[in-house]
Write a protein that holds these residues in place. Structure first.
Motif, PDB file in Angstrom:
ATOM      1  N   ASP A 110       0.803  -1.221   0.000  1.00 54.39           N
ATOM      2  CA  ASP A 110       0.000   0.000   0.000  1.00 54.39           C
ATOM      3  C   ASP A 110       0.835   1.270   0.000  1.00 54.39           C
ATOM      4  O   ASP A 110       0.544   2.214  -0.724  1.00 54.39           O
ATOM      5  CB  ASP A 110      -0.953   0.023   1.202  1.00 54.39           C
ATOM      6  CG  ASP A 110      -2.192  -0.805   0.910  1.00 54.39           C
ATOM      7  OD1 ASP A 110      -2.354  -1.166  -0.275  1.00 54.39           O
ATOM      8  OD2 ASP A 110      -2.964  -1.099   1.843  1.00 54.39           O
ATOM      9  N   ASP A 111       1.886   1.294   0.845  1.00 47.53           N
ATOM     10  CA  ASP A 111       2.666   2.534   0.827  1.00 47.53           C
ATOM     11  C   ASP A 111       4.021   2.384   0.148  1.00 47.53           C
ATOM     12  O   ASP A 111       4.989   3.083   0.476  1.00 47.53           O
ATOM     13  CB  ASP A 111       2.792   3.164   2.220  1.00 47.53           C
ATOM     14  CG  ASP A 111       2.846   2.123   3.305  1.00 47.53           C
ATOM     15  OD1 ASP A 111       1.781   1.872   3.890  1.00 47.53           O
ATOM     16  OD2 ASP A 111       3.921   1.527   3.505  1.00 47.53           O
ATOM     17  N   ALA A 112       4.103   1.467  -0.813  1.00 46.21           N
ATOM     18  CA  ALA A 112       5.333   1.367  -1.617  1.00 46.21           C
ATOM     19  C   ALA A 112       5.470   2.628  -2.466  1.00 46.21           C
ATOM     20  O   ALA A 112       4.469   3.175  -2.937  1.00 46.21           O
ATOM     21  CB  ALA A 112       5.254   0.142  -2.516  1.00 46.21           C
ATOM     22  N   PRO A 113       6.687   3.119  -2.625  1.00 44.70           N
ATOM     23  CA  PRO A 113       6.869   4.298  -3.479  1.00 44.70           C
ATOM     24  C   PRO A 113       6.497   3.983  -4.927  1.00 44.70           C
ATOM     25  O   PRO A 113       6.707   2.869  -5.395  1.00 44.70           O
ATOM     26  CB  PRO A 113       8.369   4.609  -3.352  1.00 44.70           C
ATOM     27  CG  PRO A 113       9.002   3.354  -2.872  1.00 44.70           C
ATOM     28  CD  PRO A 113       7.955   2.601  -2.097  1.00 44.70           C
ATOM     29  N   LEU A 114       5.905   4.953  -5.608  1.00 44.90           N
ATOM     30  CA  LEU A 114       5.487   4.748  -7.002  1.00 44.90           C
ATOM     31  C   LEU A 114       6.300   5.647  -7.929  1.00 44.90           C
ATOM     32  O   LEU A 114       6.607   6.793  -7.585  1.00 44.90           O
ATOM     33  CB  LEU A 114       3.997   5.091  -7.150  1.00 44.90           C
ATOM     34  CG  LEU A 114       3.039   4.199  -6.360  1.00 44.90           C
ATOM     35  CD1 LEU A 114       1.616   4.734  -6.450  1.00 44.90           C
ATOM     36  CD2 LEU A 114       3.115   2.761  -6.860  1.00 44.90           C
ATOM     37  N   MET A 115       6.608   5.114  -9.103  1.00 44.74           N
ATOM     38  CA  MET A 115       7.415   5.879 -10.061  1.00 44.74           C
ATOM     39  C   MET A 115       6.801   7.234 -10.387  1.00 44.74           C
ATOM     40  O   MET A 115       7.497   8.246 -10.466  1.00 44.74           O
ATOM     41  CB  MET A 115       7.596   5.066 -11.351  1.00 44.74           C
ATOM     42  CG  MET A 115       8.510   5.691 -12.380  1.00 44.74           C
ATOM     43  SD  MET A 115      10.254   5.731 -11.905  1.00 44.74           S
ATOM     44  CE  MET A 115      10.602   7.457 -11.954  1.00 44.74           C
ATOM     45  N   VAL A 116       5.480   7.262 -10.575  1.00 46.30           N
ATOM     46  CA  VAL A 116       4.840   8.526 -10.985  1.00 46.30           C
ATOM     47  C   VAL A 116       5.041   9.643  -9.967  1.00 46.30           C
ATOM     48  O   VAL A 116       4.945  10.817 -10.305  1.00 46.30           O
ATOM     49  CB  VAL A 116       3.316   8.384 -11.247  1.00 46.30           C
ATOM     50  CG1 VAL A 116       3.057   7.827 -12.621  1.00 46.30           C
ATOM     51  CG2 VAL A 116       2.651   7.577 -10.173  1.00 46.30           C
ATOM     52  N   ASP A 117       5.295   9.257  -8.707  1.00 43.32           N
ATOM     53  CA  ASP A 117       5.544  10.285  -7.690  1.00 43.32           C
ATOM     54  C   ASP A 117       7.012  10.699  -7.649  1.00 43.32           C
ATOM     55  O   ASP A 117       7.392  11.550  -6.855  1.00 43.32           O
ATOM     56  CB  ASP A 117       5.138   9.767  -6.300  1.00 43.32           C
ATOM     57  CG  ASP A 117       3.662   9.407  -6.246  1.00 43.32           C
ATOM     58  OD1 ASP A 117       2.872  10.119  -6.906  1.00 43.32           O
ATOM     59  OD2 ASP A 117       3.308   8.420  -5.579  1.00 43.32           O
ATOM     60  N   HIS A 118       7.841  10.069  -8.450  1.00 49.70           N
ATOM     61  CA  HIS A 118       9.277  10.371  -8.430  1.00 49.70           C
ATOM     62  C   HIS A 118       9.807  10.747  -9.804  1.00 49.70           C
ATOM     63  O   HIS A 118      10.969  10.532 -10.104  1.00 49.70           O
ATOM     64  CB  HIS A 118      10.051   9.165  -7.877  1.00 49.70           C
ATOM     65  CG  HIS A 118       9.719   8.883  -6.437  1.00 49.70           C
ATOM     66  ND1 HIS A 118       8.589   8.180  -6.061  1.00 49.70           N
ATOM     67  CD2 HIS A 118      10.332   9.239  -5.289  1.00 49.70           C
ATOM     68  CE1 HIS A 118       8.539   8.106  -4.732  1.00 49.70           C
ATOM     69  NE2 HIS A 118       9.585   8.740  -4.243  1.00 49.70           N
ATOM     70  N   LEU A 119       8.935  11.293 -10.629  1.00 51.51           N
ATOM     71  CA  LEU A 119       9.375  11.686 -11.976  1.00 51.51           C
ATOM     72  C   LEU A 119      10.160  12.991 -11.905  1.00 51.51           C
ATOM     73  O   LEU A 119       9.847  13.873 -11.107  1.00 51.51           O
ATOM     74  CB  LEU A 119       8.160  11.886 -12.890  1.00 51.51           C
ATOM     75  CG  LEU A 119       7.290  10.653 -13.156  1.00 51.51           C
ATOM     76  CD1 LEU A 119       6.092  11.033 -14.024  1.00 51.51           C
ATOM     77  CD2 LEU A 119       8.103   9.548 -13.829  1.00 51.51           C
TER      78      LEU A 119
END
Ligand code: AMP
Length: 420
Positions: free
Chosen positions: A217-226
């Motif tokens: 659930d709270d794994a980091p997502l690529m779209v939040d680190h563009l």
């Protein structure tokens, strides 16, 4: 010898169903032809390293699913598990990038993967491929996605969905990957998944098992680190898609089975298909050309599975490719009539009318059955007595109406009757 069967995981496409297969294949490629994409055909096998380097050493496709063999000259060759890597090889070999960019290409053909066969998943299947190479422009991403959507729409499909995300690029992905690996290392995962988390952490995000999903659930997502530039690219793609009337669903956990994707990445899923729901997928692959020894040029494309799209068409109960192949059917009775029938069918075909007749001595009943099965709207019966009177009997099967037509007028009358 025992009866031979098609190899496991493969199937034959037989008439009349094959008409549906052709209709789906051709409908999926029509939008590409209309948009100025040129047809390219590359071999169904390539040097193995085209795929190991192109698709990615750590992917399931390369490690488990390739049909690789050594030919009699000692070369390692592989039946293509997908079309993109081979098309890119051709693009580089023939220096297509020396011409005007983007180079827009389409292809269709067989792909081979040693997978566990199940509904919608085969070892031999057919893909329609679209590639736009050499220009990194979000408008081109939107064009490619919209062309894929158009093919499904033209088939009349409605129960499909476009999943969209951005996978970042060569500068922002490594930093994100590190964050993800660190996060996954803290979770309670089995040994195999732990190893996968090291080699291909993005794949873990896509793990369907509930006990794994529950921890993500709270794994980091690529779209939040563009980075700013990849974010701007993604925003522009979405803006163009909106302008083009294409709707999508944000899918930040979407990963694809091939390693080469960067930035815009997408999948088409159909909701009537069960487990194998992906009917197509693609994305931008800005590192692929360089990975195959070509210039550092970008590309975007997709592959759509013809076989799975056919299943989607069936799931929605769409009537496609079932138009009768034959328009006029000639039934001769007797040797003289037979000559006339063969000649007339030849002339009609030459004039563009789909015509057929019976072969072998079937008698009137059998011949009429064949006429019926052919789907023809008009049947011309030429009996011995008719011939003696210089006529043939033309029957419109839709109305039941029958007329005696002079032999000399048969060609013109049949042609007019079927509307050609
Ligand atoms: P991929 O290259 O894995 O993204 O596949 C693109 C499309 O090809 C998928 O969305 C499917 O429609 C189709 N496809 C891939 N693998 C298979 C298979 N084993 N059998 C049938 N269709 C497939």
């Amino acid at each position: 010898m025992a009866g031979m069967t098609a190899p496991k995981g493969t199937f034959d496409i037989l008439p009349p169903d094959s008409a549906r297969f052709l209709a789906v294949r051709d409908t999926l490629t029509a939008p590409l032809r209309r948009a100025g994409y040129g047809y390219i055909e590359a071999p169904a096998f390539e040097a193995t390293e085209v795929f190991s380097r192109g698709v990615g050493e750590s992917t399931d496709v390369v490690t488990k699913e390739m049909y690789t063999f050594t030919d009699r000259g000692g070369r390692s060759l592989t039946l293509r598990p997908e079309l993109t890597a081979g098309l890119m090889r051709a693009f580089i070999e023939h220096r297509l990038y020396d011409g005007a960019l983007p180079v827009k290409l389409w292809s269709v053909g067989s792909a081979f993967r040693y997978e566990r066969p199940q509904a919608g998943r085969y070892r031999h299947f057919t893909q329609v491929d679209c590639e736009a190479l050499g220009v990194d422009d979000p408008a081109l991403d939107a064009e490619v996605v919209a062309l894929g959507v158009q093919g499904f729409r033209d088939l009349g499909l409605t129960d499909f969905e476009l999943l969209l995300t951005s996978l970042g690029d060569a500068t922002d992905r490594p930093a994100y990957r590190e964050k993800l690996v660190a996060h996954l290392a803290k979770l309670d995962l089995d040994e195999e998944t732990r190893q996968r988390a090291q080699i291909n952490p993005l794949r873990v995000l896509d793990d369907k098992r509930p006990e794994v999903q529950a921890q993500l659930d709270d794994a980091p997502l690529m779209v939040d680190h563009l980075s700013d530039s990849t974010r701007a690219h993604y925003d522009a793609v979405r803006q163009h898609l909106t302008d083009l009337g294409v709707r999508w669903t944000e899918a930040p956990r979407l990963v694809r089975g091939l390693d080469y994707y960067t930035k815009t990445t997408f999948e088409f899923v159909h909701h009537g298909l069960g487990a194998q729901s992906a009917i197509g997928g693609g994305g931008r692959y800005d590192g692929l050309s360089a990975a195959l020894g070509g210039p550092d040029l970008s590309g975007i494309g997709y592959a759509v599975g013809v076989d799975r799209t056919l299943l989607a068409v069936a799931a929605e109960g769409l009537d496609i490719g079932t138009t009768a192949a034959v328009q006029a059917f000639v039934v001769p009775l007797g040797a003289e009539a037979k000559r006339l029938a063969v000649r007339l069918v030849g002339q009609l075909r030459e004039a563009g009318v789909a015509a057929d007749t019976v072969y072998g001595d079937r008698g009137l009943k059998g011949a009429m059955k064949a006429a019926d099965r052919s789907g023809a709207s008009h049947v011309l019966v030429v009996g011995e007595r008719d011939l003696a009177e210089g006529v043939g009997q033309l029957k419109d099967l839709r109305t039941g109406e029958q007329t005696a037509v002079p032999v000399a007028d048969l060609f013109d009358t049949v042609r007019a009757a079927v509307g050609s």
